[in-house]
Design an enzyme around this catalytic site. Structure first.
Site, PDB file in Angstrom:
ATOM      1  N   PRO A   1       7.809  -4.156  11.190  1.00 35.75           N
ATOM      2  CA  PRO A   1       8.335  -5.460  10.776  1.00 35.75           C
ATOM      3  C   PRO A   1       7.624  -6.091   9.589  1.00 35.75           C
ATOM      4  O   PRO A   1       8.162  -6.995   8.965  1.00 35.75           O
ATOM      5  CB  PRO A   1       8.138  -6.314  12.035  1.00 35.75           C
ATOM      6  N   GLN A   2       6.403  -5.619   9.249  1.00 37.90           N
ATOM      7  CA  GLN A   2       5.620  -6.285   8.213  1.00 37.90           C
ATOM      8  C   GLN A   2       6.301  -6.240   6.842  1.00 37.90           C
ATOM      9  O   GLN A   2       6.159  -7.152   6.035  1.00 37.90           O
ATOM     10  CB  GLN A   2       4.221  -5.667   8.101  1.00 37.90           C
TER      11      GLN A   2
ATOM     12  N   ARG B   1       4.215   1.384  -1.281  1.00 31.97           N
ATOM     13  CA  ARG B   1       5.276   1.442  -2.291  1.00 31.97           C
ATOM     14  C   ARG B   1       5.060   0.409  -3.387  1.00 31.97           C
ATOM     15  O   ARG B   1       4.464  -0.652  -3.153  1.00 31.97           O
ATOM     16  CB  ARG B   1       6.652   1.236  -1.653  1.00 31.97           C
TER      17      ARG B   1
ATOM     18  N   SER C   1      10.218   2.895   5.899  1.00 36.68           N
ATOM     19  CA  SER C   1       8.777   2.727   6.071  1.00 36.68           C
ATOM     20  C   SER C   1       8.115   3.978   6.629  1.00 36.68           C
ATOM     21  O   SER C   1       8.767   4.836   7.232  1.00 36.68           O
ATOM     22  CB  SER C   1       8.488   1.546   7.007  1.00 36.68           C
TER      23      SER C   1
ATOM     24  N   CYS D   1       0.821  -1.208   0.000  1.00 42.91           N
ATOM     25  CA  CYS D   1       0.000   0.000   0.000  1.00 42.91           C
ATOM     26  C   CYS D   1       0.858   1.263   0.000  1.00 42.91           C
ATOM     27  O   CYS D   1       0.405   2.326  -0.441  1.00 42.91           O
ATOM     28  CB  CYS D   1      -0.957   0.000   1.190  1.00 42.91           C
TER      29      CYS D   1
ATOM     30  N   GLU E   1     -10.770  -1.163  13.009  1.00 42.47           N
ATOM     31  CA  GLU E   1      -9.406  -1.520  12.628  1.00 42.47           C
ATOM     32  C   GLU E   1      -8.459  -1.542  13.825  1.00 42.47           C
ATOM     33  O   GLU E   1      -7.631  -2.445  13.952  1.00 42.47           O
ATOM     34  CB  GLU E   1      -8.897  -0.524  11.580  1.00 42.47           C
ATOM     35  N   THR E   2      -8.595  -0.546  14.708  1.00 41.23           N
ATOM     36  CA  THR E   2      -7.692  -0.481  15.861  1.00 41.23           C
ATOM     37  C   THR E   2      -7.888  -1.675  16.784  1.00 41.23           C
ATOM     38  O   THR E   2      -6.919  -2.296  17.243  1.00 41.23           O
ATOM     39  CB  THR E   2      -7.904   0.823  16.640  1.00 41.23           C
ATOM     40  N   ILE E   3      -9.133  -2.013  17.060  1.00 40.47           N
ATOM     41  CA  ILE E   3      -9.413  -3.167  17.923  1.00 40.47           C
ATOM     42  C   ILE E   3      -8.944  -4.455  17.254  1.00 40.47           C
ATOM     43  O   ILE E   3      -8.449  -5.375  17.933  1.00 40.47           O
ATOM     44  CB  ILE E   3     -10.913  -3.229  18.278  1.00 40.47           C
TER      45      ILE E   3
END
Length: 436
Positions: A124-125, A52, A118, A50, A206-208
């Site tokens: 780390p992803q 690069r 990043s 998303c 998304e946060t949860i």
């Protein structure tokens, strides 16, 4: 030989443009086929996330000098193909795209894989995404009964080991720098065994989801999710492939009465958990320690709840302070990581130089051997036909000497003509010749 990186990222292009140049599985397959068909590169690896889109080309036939006309022409061919496959105008891409080659392309790839380039420093992803990109490329070439070129493959393997070294020798990934991970990190500081605790997550956004994933990864087994729409919470539980107790917001008190840790992040305009509700829960729980983490804006949890006995309450502002401190630690670690990248990059190119010299020597010896065999065959024919053996051997040695010295002689003449005294001196030293 040139390794070329071509790409755009979150620093150079908008989300809109980045989405236009993304490679899904179908377009990636098409890209591999077109690059192979047009002979743009011996091998290519396509990294598309998303934030690069980058392509790493290896072409053994292109000169490594950036200013060389062959190199410029090749870069332009790659750029034109990139614009074509995404159906974009050159002007739309030109200001956003970057090219890096050889040492700079290797350093860039290593920095990307280590999380140094990043949006969130040290995340780390990206390493997993780089590994997946390499695997996609490997699968394609294997399907063509081929393989990724040795040098490009070696670069990526070196990159993976560099990222591993950075993770083990620096603190680049040890401190949380997102609200969700900071919340979970705070919980780990206060409670040391997630497997024995009961969690109440309020919300299903998304946060949860990030919080839930982190908790599960670190051993949480007993999770409740309370949400205004229970079906959305059920969908989240299915996506995480983890059994969870689903509650409606009207049943929040039931969840509070059982929870050791409460993490809340909803979009509710109203407070959901009052001080009185927490007090009731604490009486039910016999005042065992309870951690409340409110990462909602506006607040979901009464800020006065922390006044109760054995209740530890933190807001999003508290987490931001933690994040700022952690980011400073990551930036310091990033300096160490950059030094490691430089070391590994130089080591890779030392290996590459050795490979190139070995390849050159091998080709030179092969050419010499071919010449020897051709001249020997002619000499044997001459001997068989009855020609004088001494004459045949003299001619063989003369022609062999001339043939082997022809190319070096041309090189010496060219250096002398151009006034390349340094080249002449190096040549003389290499051949152990004394200047007359």
């Amino acid at each position: 030989m040139t390794i070329l990186a071509l790409g755009i990222n979150h620093k150079t292009a908008s989300v809109n443009l980045r989405s236009k140049v993304a490679f899904d599985d179908q377009k990636r397959q098409l890209a591999f086929e077109q690059i192979q068909h047009r002979a743009l590169a011996e091998s290519v690896v396509i990294l598309s996330t998303c934030n690069r889109t980058e392509l790493y080309f290896h072409n053994a036939e292109i000169t490594p000098r950036e200013e060389h006309e062959d190199n410029i022409a090749w870069r332009e061919q790659c750029f034109e193909w990139f614009a074509e496959i995404h159906q974009l105008e050159h002007n739309e891409l030109r200001e956003c795209i970057y090219f890096k080659q050889n040492m700079e392309s290797a350093r860039h790839l290593m920095r990307v894989a280590c999380g140094l380039d990043s949006l969130i420093l040290g995340e780390p992803q990206i390493l997993g995404q780089v590994k997946q990109a390499y695997q996609y490329s490997e699968n394609f070439y294997q399907s063509q009964n081929s393989h990724i070129s040795t040098k490009l493959s070696r670069l990526f393997q070196r990159t993976f080991s560099t990222a591993k070294r950075v993770r083990s020798e620096t603190e680049i990934g040890s401190s949380a720098v997102s609200v969700a991970y900071a919340a979970c990190g705070l919980a780990r500081q206060i409670f040391d065994n997630f497997g024995k605790l009961r969690f109440l997550l309020v919300g299903a956004g998304e946060t949860i989801e990030l919080v839930a994933r982190y908790l599960i990864q670190h051993g949480a087994k007993n999770i409740m999710i309370a949400n205004r729409t229970p079906q959305r919470a059920e969908t989240l539980a299915e996506r995480l492939n983890t059994p969870m107790q689903i509650l409606s917001l009207s049943a929040l008190q039931i969840g509070l009465n059982q929870a050791d840790i409460v993490i809340s992040s909803t979009g509710s305009p109203d407070m959901l958990i009052s001080k009185e509700m927490v007090e009731i829960a604490q009486k039910q729980r016999q005042f065992d320690p309870m951690l409340l983490i409110d990462i909602a804006v506006p607040r979901d949890i009464d800020e006065n709840a922390g006044e109760l006995d054995a209740v530890y309450s933190y807001s999003v502002d508290d987490l931001q302070h933690i994040i700022q401190r952690n980011m400073a630690q990551r930036e310091q670690a990033a300096e160490q990581a950059a030094q490691i990248v430089d070391e590994e990059c130089k080591a890779f190119f030392e290996w590459l130089k050795q490979q190139q010299s070995s390849d050159l020597i091998k080709r030179y010896r092969q050419d010499a051997e071919q010449t020897r065999q051709e001249l020997l065959a002619k000499a044997l024919v001459a001997l068989t036909s009855g020609q004088d053996s001494e004459k045949v051997l003299n001619e063989l040695s003369y022609k062999l000497t001339n043939s082997l010295l022809h190319v070096p002689t041309q090189a010496l003449q060219a250096m002398a003509k151009s006034g390349n005294s340094q080249g002449l001196q190096s040549f003389s030293k290499a051949l152990k010749l004394e200047e007359q």
